[in-house]
Motif scaffolding. Structure first.
Motif, PDB file in Angstrom:
ATOM      1  N   ASP A  59       0.855  -1.135  -0.052  1.00 23.33           N
ATOM      2  CA  ASP A  59      -0.150   0.070   0.023  1.00 23.33           C
ATOM      3  C   ASP A  59       0.704   1.247   0.004  1.00 23.33           C
ATOM      4  O   ASP A  59       0.920   2.047   0.978  1.00 23.33           O
ATOM      5  N   ILE A  60       1.522   1.470  -1.061  1.00 19.12           N
ATOM      6  CA  ILE A  60       2.622   2.647  -1.059  1.00 19.12           C
ATOM      7  C   ILE A  60       2.565   3.272  -2.329  1.00 19.12           C
ATOM      8  O   ILE A  60       2.141   2.985  -3.592  1.00 19.12           O
ATOM      9  N   ASP A  61       2.569   4.625  -2.262  1.00 19.30           N
ATOM     10  CA  ASP A  61       2.303   5.434  -3.251  1.00 19.30           C
ATOM     11  C   ASP A  61       3.321   6.889  -3.184  1.00 19.30           C
ATOM     12  O   ASP A  61       3.868   7.017  -1.987  1.00 19.30           O
ATOM     13  N   GLU A  62       3.163   7.562  -4.135  1.00 20.53           N
ATOM     14  CA  GLU A  62       4.325   8.829  -3.993  1.00 20.53           C
ATOM     15  C   GLU A  62       3.852   9.831  -2.746  1.00 20.53           C
ATOM     16  O   GLU A  62       4.897  10.344  -2.479  1.00 20.53           O
ATOM     17  N   GLN A  63       2.591  10.038  -2.611  1.00 22.74           N
ATOM     18  CA  GLN A  63       2.370  10.767  -1.668  1.00 22.74           C
ATOM     19  C   GLN A  63       3.149  10.191  -0.203  1.00 22.74           C
ATOM     20  O   GLN A  63       3.670  11.192   0.582  1.00 22.74           O
ATOM     21  N   THR A  64       3.080   9.041   0.020  1.00 22.09           N
ATOM     22  CA  THR A  64       3.561   8.388   1.378  1.00 22.09           C
ATOM     23  C   THR A  64       5.042   8.576   1.319  1.00 22.09           C
ATOM     24  O   THR A  64       5.470   9.055   2.356  1.00 22.09           O
ATOM     25  N   PHE A 100      11.674  -2.460 -20.904  1.00 17.36           N
ATOM     26  CA  PHE A 100      11.870  -1.647 -20.138  1.00 17.36           C
ATOM     27  C   PHE A 100      11.017  -1.498 -18.873  1.00 17.36           C
ATOM     28  O   PHE A 100       9.854  -1.621 -19.228  1.00 17.36           O
ATOM     29  N   ILE A 101      11.261  -1.583 -17.674  1.00 10.32           N
ATOM     30  CA  ILE A 101      10.403  -1.523 -16.494  1.00 10.32           C
ATOM     31  C   ILE A 101       9.607  -0.078 -16.466  1.00 10.32           C
ATOM     32  O   ILE A 101      10.192   0.847 -16.503  1.00 10.32           O
ATOM     33  N   THR A 102       8.263  -0.335 -16.269  1.00  9.46           N
ATOM     34  CA  THR A 102       7.582   1.131 -15.986  1.00  9.46           C
ATOM     35  C   THR A 102       7.124   1.204 -14.528  1.00  9.46           C
ATOM     36  O   THR A 102       7.252   0.318 -13.835  1.00  9.46           O
ATOM     37  N   TYR A 103       6.521   2.174 -14.107  1.00 11.24           N
ATOM     38  CA  TYR A 103       5.780   2.243 -12.550  1.00 11.24           C
ATOM     39  C   TYR A 103       4.477   2.376 -12.661  1.00 11.24           C
ATOM     40  O   TYR A 103       3.953   2.629 -13.736  1.00 11.24           O
ATOM     41  N   ASP A 104       3.937   2.065 -11.683  1.00 10.17           N
ATOM     42  CA  ASP A 104       2.360   2.032 -11.598  1.00 10.17           C
ATOM     43  C   ASP A 104       1.925   3.543 -11.491  1.00 10.17           C
ATOM     44  O   ASP A 104       2.282   4.343 -10.584  1.00 10.17           O
ATOM     45  N   ALA A 105       1.500   4.008 -12.747  1.00 14.28           N
ATOM     46  CA  ALA A 105       1.209   5.242 -12.772  1.00 14.28           C
ATOM     47  C   ALA A 105       0.027   5.962 -12.083  1.00 14.28           C
ATOM     48  O   ALA A 105      -0.019   6.870 -11.957  1.00 14.28           O
ATOM     49  N   LYS A 106      -0.835   4.765 -11.410  1.00 17.98           N
ATOM     50  CA  LYS A 106      -1.918   5.267 -10.333  1.00 17.98           C
ATOM     51  C   LYS A 106      -1.290   5.892  -9.252  1.00 17.98           C
ATOM     52  O   LYS A 106      -1.760   6.718  -8.636  1.00 17.98           O
ATOM     53  N   ARG A 107      -0.477   4.927  -8.793  1.00 19.53           N
ATOM     54  CA  ARG A 107       0.194   5.302  -7.429  1.00 19.53           C
ATOM     55  C   ARG A 107       1.592   6.320  -7.395  1.00 19.53           C
ATOM     56  O   ARG A 107       1.572   6.837  -6.671  1.00 19.53           O
ATOM     57  N   PHE A 108       1.943   6.477  -8.507  1.00 20.37           N
ATOM     58  CA  PHE A 108       3.219   7.022  -8.845  1.00 20.37           C
ATOM     59  C   PHE A 108       3.033   8.272 -10.135  1.00 20.37           C
ATOM     60  O   PHE A 108       3.719   8.075 -11.082  1.00 20.37           O
ATOM     61  N   PRO A 109       1.956   8.894  -9.897  1.00 23.45           N
ATOM     62  CA  PRO A 109       1.348   9.535 -11.223  1.00 23.45           C
ATOM     63  C   PRO A 109       2.559  10.639 -11.914  1.00 23.45           C
ATOM     64  O   PRO A 109       2.780  10.819 -12.825  1.00 23.45           O
TER      65      PRO A 109
END
Ligand code: GLA
Length: 404
Positions: A59-64, A100-109
Motif C-alpha cells: 500500500d505505497i504511493d508517491e504521497q506517502t 523496460f520497466i515502468t512504474y504504477d502510474a496510478k500510485r506514482f503519477p
C-alpha cells in the motif's frame, strides 16, 4: 564517493603486486581471515534510512514516500544520520514493448524520476527494490533477463540504493544472479548501494562481500518479540541467527538482520529499545520500518538516540557479539575505534535482574579505571575499576559505552 569495483581476479593481481612491493605489511594482512574484498567502495558504515515494507507493504504511493522524505529531513532523523528513502515492493508497472520497466502510474503519477528528485532535493538519497527472479515477492515484474536494462533505468532515475530480492528464482544460482546485477549496476555507471535480500539461504556471508554491500542473513522480520510466525521471525530469533556471523561484517559489507520494527506497535518500548540496541551493536543497517511522519515520543527517543547510533556507525566497523550467555542473562560487546567498548547487558527473562561485566571479559586489565556512560539514561556514570553491574529490566537492556 568514486565507484571502485574490484573483481576477485583484480584483487589477486593487486595483492600479488603489493606482496612484491611491501612483503612484510601484506603478510600481516594475509593472516586475517576472511581476506579484504571490495564490492564497490560504498557503505563504509552500515546504511541508515527508511524502507516502506514493514509498515506499508504494497500500500505505497508517491504521497506517502514524499511524506516520509519530508519527515526524515525535518524530524531530526537526517541530522542523526538517516539518509536513504527506499521504496520496497509494488511500485512497478508492466514492462514496456522494449522490455523496460515502468512504474504504477496510478500510485506514482509523477513518476519515479520526479520522486527521486524530490528526495534528493531534501538532501537525502533514494532507493528502490527489485528481484532476481521473474517476479518480485509481491508478484510484480522481476529483473531476471532484464538486469542491464533495469540497472540503466535505475541510474537514469537517480537511484542510490537497490534492494534485490530472491522470489521466483527457481533453480538460479544466487552468487551468479547477484553478480550479474552487480555487473549491471557497475555498467550503469552510478554509485548504487547493493542490498542483497536472499534471506541467508545460500550463506551469502561466504561469497557476497565482493558483490554487494549488505546481505540479509535471515527470513523476514515480524513485529513480535520471539518465535516463528508463518514464514516470518520475531526479533530474538533473528538476533540468534545473525549474531554468530560477526566475523563476516566490516566496512562496505554488512550482515543484514532485516529492517527495524521500532514504532510499529507489536513490542513494548523496552523491547523496542533492546531491538534497536542489538541492531546498533551488531553493526546492522538501521533502516526504520515505521511511519516516521507519525511517531510518538518513545519511538522518536529510540530511533534518534545519537549515542546508540554512534556505536552502530563507529569507524572501526566491527560487528559486536555476545561474549557471555548465562541463560536469560547475556553480555554483548563491540570494539570501538577509540579503544572503547559498547556493552549491552541483556535480560531475556521475565523479572528484572542484575547483570554484570568484568573488564577482563572485554579484553581490559582487571585494574583498569574506565569511564562508563549509560547510553539510554544519557549520562556519565564516572570512572569504574574492574567491572560494571546494573539492574536490567525484563526483556530490556542496559547499554553503556566504556572508555579507558
Ligand atoms: C521479501 C523480502 C521482504 C520484502 C518483501 C516484499 O519477503 O524479504 O523484505 O521486500 O519480499 O514483497
Amino acid at each position: 564517493m568514486p565507484t571502485l569495483f574490484k573483481r576477485p581476479a583484480a584483487c589477486l593481481i593487486v595483492g600479488a603486486l603489493a606482496l612484491a612491493l611491501t612483503g612484510a605489511q601484506v603478510a600481516v594482512a594475509a593472516d586475517k581471515d576472511p581476506p579484504p574484498r571490495v564490492a564497490n567502495g560504498l557503505a563504509q558504515k552500515p546504511p541508515m534510512g527508511w524502507n516502506s515494507w514493514n509498515k506499508f507493504a504494497c500500500d505505497i504511493d508517491e504521497q506517502t514516500v514524499r511524506r516520509m522524505a519530508d519527515a526524515m529531513a525535518s524530524n531530526g532523523m537526517k541530522a542523526a544520520g538517516y539518509e536513504y528513502i527506499v521504496i520496497d515492493d509494488c511500485w512497478h508497472g508492466p514492462r514496456d514493448a522494449g522490455g523496460f520497466i515502468t512504474y504504477d502510474a496510478k500510485r506514482f503519477p509523477s513518476g519515479i524520476k520526479a520522486l527521486s528528485d524530490y528526495v534528493h532535493a531534501k538532501g537525502l538519497k533514494f532507493g528502490i527494490y527489485s528481484d532476481a527472479g521473474r517476479l518480485t515477492c509481491g508478484g510484480r515484474p522481476g529483473s531476471q533477463g532484464h538486469e542491464f536494462q533495469d540497472a540503466k533505468t535505475y541510474a537514469d532515475w537517480g537511484v542510490d540504493y537497490l534492494k534485490y530480492d530472491w522470489c521466483s528464482t527457481g533453480t538460479r544460482n544466487a552468487e551468479e544472479a547477484y553478480t550479474l546485477m552487480a555487473d549491471a549496476l557497475r555498467e550503469a555507471g552510478r554509485d548504487i548501494v547493493f542490498s542483497m535480500c536472499e534471506w541467508g539461504t545460500a550463506k551469502p556471508w561466504l561469497w557476497a562481500s565482493s558483490i554487494g554491500n549488505l546481505w540479509r542473513t535471515t527470513g523476514d522480520i515480524t513485529d513480535k518479540w520471539d518465535g516463528k510466525h508463518d514464514y516470518a521471525l520475531g526479533v530474538l530469533r533473528i538476533v540468534d541467527l545473525n549474531e554468530p556471523l560477526y566475523p563476516f561484517a566490516g566496512p562496505g559489507h554488512w550482515n543484514d538482520p532485516d529492517m527495524l520494527e521500532v514504532g510499529n506497535g507489536g513490542l513494548t518500548n523496552t523491547e523496542y529499545q533492546s531491538h534497536f540496541s542489538l541492531w546498533a551493536l551488531m553493526a546492522a543497517p538501521l533502516i526504520a520500518g515505521n511511519d516516521i511522519a507519525d511517531m510518538d515520543e518513545a519511538t522518536r527517543a529510540i530511533l534518534l538516540n545519537t549515542d546508540v547510533i554512534a556505536v552502530n556507525q563507529d569507524a572501526l566497523g566491527v560487528q559486536g557479539r555476545r561474549i557471555r550467555d548465562d541463560g536469560d542473562l547475556e553480555v554483548w560487546s563491540k570494539q570501538l575505534a577509540d579503544g572503547g567498548r559498547a556493552v549491552i547487558l541483556f535480560n531475556r527473562g521475565a523479572e528484572a535482574r542484575t547483570v554484570s561485566v568484568d573488564w577482563t571479559e572485554l579484553g581490559y586489565p582487571a585494574g583498569l579505571k574506565a569511564e562508563v556512560r549509560d547510553l539510554w539514561a544519557k549520562k556519565g556514570l564516572g570512572r569504574m575499576k574492574g567491572r560494571f553491574a546494573a539492574t536490567t529490566p525484563s526483556h530490556g537492556v542496559v547499554m553503556v559505552r566504556i572508555t579507558p
